[in-house]
Design a protein around this motif. Structure first.
Motif, PDB file in Angstrom:
ATOM      1  N   VAL A  24      60.655-104.176-109.708  1.00  0.00           N
ATOM      2  CA  VAL A  24      61.063-102.786-109.856  1.00  0.00           C
ATOM      3  C   VAL A  24      60.385-101.968-108.768  1.00  0.00           C
ATOM      4  O   VAL A  24      59.161-102.016-108.618  1.00  0.00           O
ATOM      5  CB  VAL A  24      60.681-102.239-111.254  1.00  0.00           C
ATOM      6  CG1 VAL A  24      61.128-100.805-111.406  1.00  0.00           C
ATOM      7  CG2 VAL A  24      61.310-103.103-112.347  1.00  0.00           C
ATOM      8  N   TYR A  33      58.367 -97.068-114.682  1.00  0.00           N
ATOM      9  CA  TYR A  33      57.947 -97.964-113.611  1.00  0.00           C
ATOM     10  C   TYR A  33      56.697 -98.754-113.996  1.00  0.00           C
ATOM     11  O   TYR A  33      56.609 -99.957-113.723  1.00  0.00           O
ATOM     12  CB  TYR A  33      57.673 -97.158-112.342  1.00  0.00           C
ATOM     13  CG  TYR A  33      56.970 -97.949-111.273  1.00  0.00           C
ATOM     14  CD1 TYR A  33      57.627 -98.969-110.586  1.00  0.00           C
ATOM     15  CD2 TYR A  33      55.634 -97.695-110.957  1.00  0.00           C
ATOM     16  CE1 TYR A  33      56.989 -99.703-109.613  1.00  0.00           C
ATOM     17  CE2 TYR A  33      54.984 -98.434-109.983  1.00  0.00           C
ATOM     18  CZ  TYR A  33      55.656 -99.430-109.312  1.00  0.00           C
ATOM     19  OH  TYR A  33      55.013-100.172-108.360  1.00  0.00           O
ATOM     20  N   PRO A  45      58.974 -98.654-106.779  1.00  0.00           N
ATOM     21  CA  PRO A  45      58.384 -97.378-107.212  1.00  0.00           C
ATOM     22  C   PRO A  45      59.346 -96.219-106.959  1.00  0.00           C
ATOM     23  O   PRO A  45      60.072 -96.205-105.965  1.00  0.00           O
ATOM     24  CB  PRO A  45      57.125 -97.258-106.328  1.00  0.00           C
ATOM     25  CG  PRO A  45      56.850 -98.632-105.825  1.00  0.00           C
ATOM     26  CD  PRO A  45      58.177 -99.320-105.732  1.00  0.00           C
ATOM     27  N   PRO A  46      59.347 -95.214-107.825  1.00  0.00           N
ATOM     28  CA  PRO A  46      60.264 -94.073-107.675  1.00  0.00           C
ATOM     29  C   PRO A  46      59.706 -93.019-106.720  1.00  0.00           C
ATOM     30  O   PRO A  46      59.394 -91.883-107.113  1.00  0.00           O
ATOM     31  CB  PRO A  46      60.382 -93.544-109.102  1.00  0.00           C
ATOM     32  CG  PRO A  46      59.073 -93.872-109.734  1.00  0.00           C
ATOM     33  CD  PRO A  46      58.616 -95.172-109.111  1.00  0.00           C
ATOM     34  N   SER A  84      64.773-101.520-117.147  1.00  0.00           N
ATOM     35  CA  SER A  84      63.852-100.649-116.414  1.00  0.00           C
ATOM     36  C   SER A  84      64.451-100.205-115.095  1.00  0.00           C
ATOM     37  O   SER A  84      64.392 -99.011-114.726  1.00  0.00           O
ATOM     38  CB  SER A  84      62.525-101.375-116.168  1.00  0.00           C
ATOM     39  OG  SER A  84      61.900-101.707-117.380  1.00  0.00           O
ATOM     40  N   GLU A  85      65.042-101.148-114.364  1.00  0.00           N
ATOM     41  CA  GLU A  85      65.650-100.796-113.084  1.00  0.00           C
ATOM     42  C   GLU A  85      66.833 -99.859-113.273  1.00  0.00           C
ATOM     43  O   GLU A  85      67.064 -98.952-112.462  1.00  0.00           O
ATOM     44  CB  GLU A  85      66.087-102.074-112.369  1.00  0.00           C
ATOM     45  CG  GLU A  85      66.457-101.867-110.912  1.00  0.00           C
ATOM     46  CD  GLU A  85      66.720-103.181-110.203  1.00  0.00           C
ATOM     47  OE1 GLU A  85      67.121-103.138-109.025  1.00  0.00           O
ATOM     48  OE2 GLU A  85      66.530-104.238-110.837  1.00  0.00           O
ATOM     49  N   LEU A  91      65.418 -96.321-113.963  1.00  0.00           N
ATOM     50  CA  LEU A  91      64.917 -95.723-112.726  1.00  0.00           C
ATOM     51  C   LEU A  91      66.062 -95.331-111.800  1.00  0.00           C
ATOM     52  O   LEU A  91      65.968 -94.314-111.090  1.00  0.00           O
ATOM     53  CB  LEU A  91      63.980 -96.699-112.011  1.00  0.00           C
ATOM     54  CG  LEU A  91      62.601 -96.883-112.644  1.00  0.00           C
ATOM     55  CD1 LEU A  91      61.801 -97.918-111.875  1.00  0.00           C
ATOM     56  CD2 LEU A  91      61.847 -95.565-112.686  1.00  0.00           C
TER      57      LEU A  91
END
Length: 474
Positions: free
Chosen positions: A40, A129, A42-43, A165-166, A169
């Motif tokens: 994943v 994340y 980071p944003p 999760s992905e 995000l």
């Protein structure tokens, strides 16, 4: 398979094992490779957009307080307006994308009422994340892409399994990309124009005002970069697009020079012909607002369906009007990088229109030169301490450099430049050949008139290669 069942990989080895297995054993049709992505990212875009939003909001609030103390009611009112209008639209956008009205989330809605929605959304993205990748998640969807190497399709397509999760995000990133564009062109652009105009009129620079101008400029350039990248991702949705640092640098120079020159030109013109700048702005707004609708009515198309399940035709029309208004505001200050197609579900025309790009920059260059010349002719005595001829030349040269960096980006730095039917070099080459033929004496054309130059005649090999790559990945 029996060997894999007996030796089940550990959680952190899942991605490598599945990728190796997929490379060795493609899917049944022999074309697709299935890859499981457990990493994943980071944003960063969410965090950066939130920092810009908070910095501009706080700085505008402090500057409004300064105007209030000095009894500058007009500057204070306009500063608050350009601060609150994009902020409210940002809250509505985040609420709409995340569908909070249909969920029991009173605290999040309360934060949006306090204009702190981006902060709570950023915290949510960081929590997702931090929690993502710690345990194996069942995928919720599959994304199919074609790899690009040196700007060309490489090998068969591959499938990515996208986990929860992905996916969450991705929703946050998409929402903040929209808010970054809204903040840039409905808030930062008029805010920067206002503060630069106030600085020239008052003949002094406040530290808070200068800080707000710098933050607004960064916000506008970032919003323009988001527009450019989104346009590339939408037009080439079937490909895995990756931007190189040189491409970002070229876009920053292109967008920064274009926006800075445009705003400076409008501000200088407004200091001399204040009433006429309103006419210029409204003319630009109406032209770009009605241009997609005129094309829509000319084609006798129908409204797109499934933009939102609960929307009626009236709701769809209202959303399209808001999108068109944002599109018009972007084009007032810089090239929007897309052409709207109101009949399409994605609202964006997928095929690049080089003619529209050339017409836009030609007319914009002519408009900027005209405004600068009018300002130079009618300028007041305030500018007697400024070398105005040099300033005029600088503005024209800076906009020319912006166009040059735009051409360099499309010729050398665009991630999908190999997929173009023809590029900048091809157009220039054909234009030179056409001029050379026109300059030849008439006796060379005695055997009959020649057909007009074919822009794609010398590109048959390139187009054939691209088609072959696409057919292999189909």
């Amino acid at each position: 398979m029996e060997h894999m069942e007996n030796n089940k990989p550990k959680e952190h080895d899942i991605t490598e094992v599945v990728a190796q297995q997929s490379a060795a054993n493609p899917s049944e049709n022999g074309v697709l490779m299935v890859i499981n992505h457990g990493k994943v990212h980071p944003p960063f875009s969410v965090l950066w957009a939130t920092v810009l939003y908070c910095a501009e909001f706080i700085c505008a609030s402090v500057l409004s307080s300064t105007y209030h103390k000095s009894d500058d009611v007009v500057w204070m009112g306009l500063t608050i307006t350009f601060m609150l209008v994009p902020s409210v639209l940002t809250q509505l956008t985040l609420t709409f994308v995340h569908r909070d009205l249909g969920r029991d989330r009173p605290f999040v809605l309360f934060m949006h009422l306090l204009q702190m929605g981006p902060i709570i959304r950023c915290i949510e993205a960081l929590v997702v994340y931090c929690q993502g990748g710690k345990k194996e998640e069942p995928y919720v969807t599959i994304s199919r892409k074609v790899k690009l190497k040196h700007g060309r399709g490489l090998g068969p397509a591959f499938e990515c399994e996208i986990g929860h999760s992905e996916r969450k995000l991705a929703v946050h990133r998409n929402a903040f990309k929209r808010t970054a564009v809204i903040q840039a062109f409905l808030g930062s652009s008029p805010q920067l124009t206002l503060q630069l105009y106030a600085t020239i009129q008052e003949k002094y620079v406040l530290p808070t005002r200068l800080t707000l101008m710098i933050i607004s400029m960064i916000s506008i350039v970032y919003g323009a970069l988001v527009c450019s990248v989104l346009a590339i991702q939408i037009k080439y949705d079937d490909y895995k697009v990756r931007m190189k640092p040189t491409a970002y640098l070229c876009m920053i120079l292109w967008r920064g020079l274009e926006i800075a020159t445009r705003i400076t030109t409008l501000v200088l013109f407004s200091t001399t012909l204040t009433v006429w700048v309103v006419l210029v702005g409204l003319t630009n707004l109406f032209i770009f607002f009605f241009q997609p609708w005129v094309e829509f009515w000319t084609r006798k198309a129908s409204l797109p369906e499934n933009i939102e399940k609960n929307f009626s035709k009236l709701g769809t029309t209202v959303v399209l009007c808001m999108v068109t208004f944002l599109y018009a505001c972007i084009n007032i200050f810089c090239w929007s990088a897309v052409q709207l197609d109101l009949a399409d579900h994605d609202l964006v025309e997928k095929q690049p229109r080089w003619r529209s790009l050339a017409i836009y920059y030609t007319l914009r260059f002519m408009e900027n030169v005209t405004l600068i010349v009018l300002w130079y002719h009618f300028k007041s005595d305030f500018y007697e301490y400024v070398c105005t001829p040099l300033l005029v030349v600088q503005l024209i040269v800076c906009y020319s450099l912006a166009v040059l960096f735009m051409l360099i980006f499309h010729q050398f730095c665009h991630p999908c430049r190999r997929l173009f039917h023809y590029n900048v070099e091809d157009c220039l080459r054909c234009a030179c050949c056409w001029k050379k033929k026109q300059s030849q004496p008439p006796e060379n054309h005695a055997h009959g008139p020649h057909a007009p130059p074919d822009l794609t005649n010398h590109l048959i090999d390139r187009e054939t290669d691209v088609v072959d790559d696409i057919m292999e990945a189909a």
